[in-house]
Design a protein around this motif. Structure first.
Motif, PDB file in Angstrom:
ATOM      1  N   ILE A  96     -38.059   5.672  44.867  1.00 38.40           N
ATOM      2  CA  ILE A  96     -38.929   7.111  45.197  1.00 38.40           C
ATOM      3  C   ILE A  96     -37.937   8.322  44.427  1.00 38.40           C
ATOM      4  O   ILE A  96     -38.854   9.042  43.765  1.00 38.40           O
ATOM      5  N   ARG A  97     -36.796   8.168  43.769  1.00 41.02           N
ATOM      6  CA  ARG A  97     -36.087   8.829  42.893  1.00 41.02           C
ATOM      7  C   ARG A  97     -36.699   9.472  41.712  1.00 41.02           C
ATOM      8  O   ARG A  97     -37.182  10.533  41.099  1.00 41.02           O
ATOM      9  N   ARG A  98     -37.117   8.452  41.117  1.00 43.81           N
ATOM     10  CA  ARG A  98     -38.066   7.798  39.959  1.00 43.81           C
ATOM     11  C   ARG A  98     -39.377   8.870  39.861  1.00 43.81           C
ATOM     12  O   ARG A  98     -40.667   9.967  39.244  1.00 43.81           O
ATOM     13  N   PHE A 104     -40.888  16.437  38.721  1.00 42.39           N
ATOM     14  CA  PHE A 104     -40.278  17.144  38.710  1.00 42.39           C
ATOM     15  C   PHE A 104     -40.286  18.029  37.064  1.00 42.39           C
ATOM     16  O   PHE A 104     -40.962  18.917  36.200  1.00 42.39           O
ATOM     17  N   ASP A 105     -40.454  16.645  35.866  1.00 41.43           N
ATOM     18  CA  ASP A 105     -40.768  16.736  34.261  1.00 41.43           C
ATOM     19  C   ASP A 105     -42.033  17.287  34.403  1.00 41.43           C
ATOM     20  O   ASP A 105     -42.536  18.023  33.529  1.00 41.43           O
ATOM     21  N   HIS A 106     -43.133  16.734  34.937  1.00 33.05           N
ATOM     22  CA  HIS A 106     -44.512  16.614  34.508  1.00 33.05           C
ATOM     23  C   HIS A 106     -45.006  18.567  34.691  1.00 33.05           C
ATOM     24  O   HIS A 106     -45.249  19.686  34.262  1.00 33.05           O
ATOM     25  N   CYS A 175     -40.891  20.777  43.580  1.00 33.72           N
ATOM     26  CA  CYS A 175     -41.116  21.156  41.477  1.00 33.72           C
ATOM     27  C   CYS A 175     -42.283  22.642  41.418  1.00 33.72           C
ATOM     28  O   CYS A 175     -42.528  23.084  40.175  1.00 33.72           O
ATOM     29  N   PHE A 176     -42.996  22.474  42.381  1.00 33.22           N
ATOM     30  CA  PHE A 176     -43.915  23.629  41.676  1.00 33.22           C
ATOM     31  C   PHE A 176     -43.002  24.933  42.077  1.00 33.22           C
ATOM     32  O   PHE A 176     -43.309  25.916  41.343  1.00 33.22           O
ATOM     33  N   ASN A 204     -31.560  16.392  40.149  1.00 32.29           N
ATOM     34  CA  ASN A 204     -30.523  15.220  40.514  1.00 32.29           C
ATOM     35  C   ASN A 204     -30.755  16.324  42.511  1.00 32.29           C
ATOM     36  O   ASN A 204     -31.222  15.559  43.159  1.00 32.29           O
ATOM     37  N   MET A 205     -30.618  17.238  42.542  1.00 31.27           N
ATOM     38  CA  MET A 205     -30.950  18.043  43.223  1.00 31.27           C
ATOM     39  C   MET A 205     -31.735  17.432  44.408  1.00 31.27           C
ATOM     40  O   MET A 205     -32.276  17.299  45.515  1.00 31.27           O
ATOM     41  N   LEU A 206     -33.171  17.385  43.384  1.00 33.60           N
ATOM     42  CA  LEU A 206     -34.259  16.754  45.041  1.00 33.60           C
ATOM     43  C   LEU A 206     -34.766  15.616  44.305  1.00 33.60           C
ATOM     44  O   LEU A 206     -34.695  14.929  45.776  1.00 33.60           O
ATOM     45  N   GLY A 207     -33.798  14.881  43.490  1.00 36.68           N
ATOM     46  CA  GLY A 207     -33.456  13.173  43.963  1.00 36.68           C
ATOM     47  C   GLY A 207     -32.656  13.376  45.160  1.00 36.68           C
ATOM     48  O   GLY A 207     -33.281  12.400  46.363  1.00 36.68           O
ATOM     49  N   ASP A 208     -31.642  13.664  44.991  1.00 33.56           N
ATOM     50  CA  ASP A 208     -30.847  14.037  46.694  1.00 33.56           C
ATOM     51  C   ASP A 208     -31.567  14.504  47.437  1.00 33.56           C
ATOM     52  O   ASP A 208     -31.073  13.555  48.937  1.00 33.56           O
ATOM     53  N   MET A 209     -32.349  15.828  47.369  1.00 35.91           N
ATOM     54  CA  MET A 209     -32.835  15.975  49.216  1.00 35.91           C
ATOM     55  C   MET A 209     -33.901  14.733  49.622  1.00 35.91           C
ATOM     56  O   MET A 209     -33.590  14.970  50.634  1.00 35.91           O
TER      57      MET A 209
END
Length: 221
Positions: A96-98, A104-106, A175-176, A204-209
């Protein structure tokens, strides 16, 4: 001789048409993202391509159809990336982090996509609603999220009973916002959300959240 050469000429015309349409879509994407739907001019798009306004109408039918085609291609890019995402070998947390990192990258790499989506929201998603292609494209990410959530819940890693669409919205919103509100947020709070030196912090913050939400102890008295 003619029977051998004719397919080559036909194939050449097809390739030329594909290149011309792709060029029109490239320029149209930039113009719509810059000026919005109402402000964009087909004359300007034609002037910046190796074609004419008449040819643009021939290929796409008009300004409205051209904008729809731009949206279809823009959404197609992220959907293709989601379809190619391979997380089956990862544990649910890493998977789910990936997926979150992919979004995020896109969004960071395609600021025009963010502007186009914002413009379409201003217009009530009328072009998306009228597009048979976008109506069927859905989101491959939802199928991936459902599988990951099911695996995480079965293993006991995920405690939250989360809907895949809600989780998709949670990931996409961060991300948006980071791209769409970069300038207003910076003006108000003096912080650039897309500062390259802070990129990994926010990634990392997004994944952690997301992981914290999925694994939180929601036991009540």
């Amino acid at each position: 001789m003619t029977s051998v050469e004719e397919p080559a000429r036909t194939g050449g015309r097809i390739r030329d048409a594909a290149r011309t349409k792709a060029e029109i879509l490239d320029v149209a994407t930039q113009e719509f993202a810059r000026a919005g739907y109402d402000g964009a001019r087909v004359d300007e798009i034609a002037a910046r391509t190796r074609t004419t306004k008449r040819m643009i109408y021939y290929y796409f039918g008009g300004k409205e159809q051209l904008f729809t085609a731009v949206l279809e291609r823009a959404y197609g890019v992220i959907r293709k990336a989601e379809q190619q995402l391979d997380v089956e070998h990862l544990d649910p947390v890493a998977a789910i982090r990936r997926l979150a990192e992919l979004t995020f990258d896109h969004h960071e790499q395609h600021p025009d996509f963010i502007r186009l989506v914002s413009i379409e929201n201003i217009h009530g998603a009328e072009h998306i609603a009228a597009s048979a292609k976008l109506g069927k494209i859905g989101s491959p990410a939802l199928d991936v999220i459902r599988r990951i959530l099911e695996s995480g819940q079965k293993s006991g890693l995920f405690t939250a009973d989360v809907d895949a669409v809600d989780l998709h919205a949670m990931i996409s919103s961060f991300c948006f916002f980071r791209v769409s509100n970069r300038h207003t947020f910076g003006a108000l709070f003096g912080r650039d959300l897309v500062d390259p030196t802070q990129r990994e912090h926010y990634r990392n913050m997004l994944g952690d959240m997301v992981i914290a939400y999925l694994t939180a102890d929601r036991a009540t008295d």
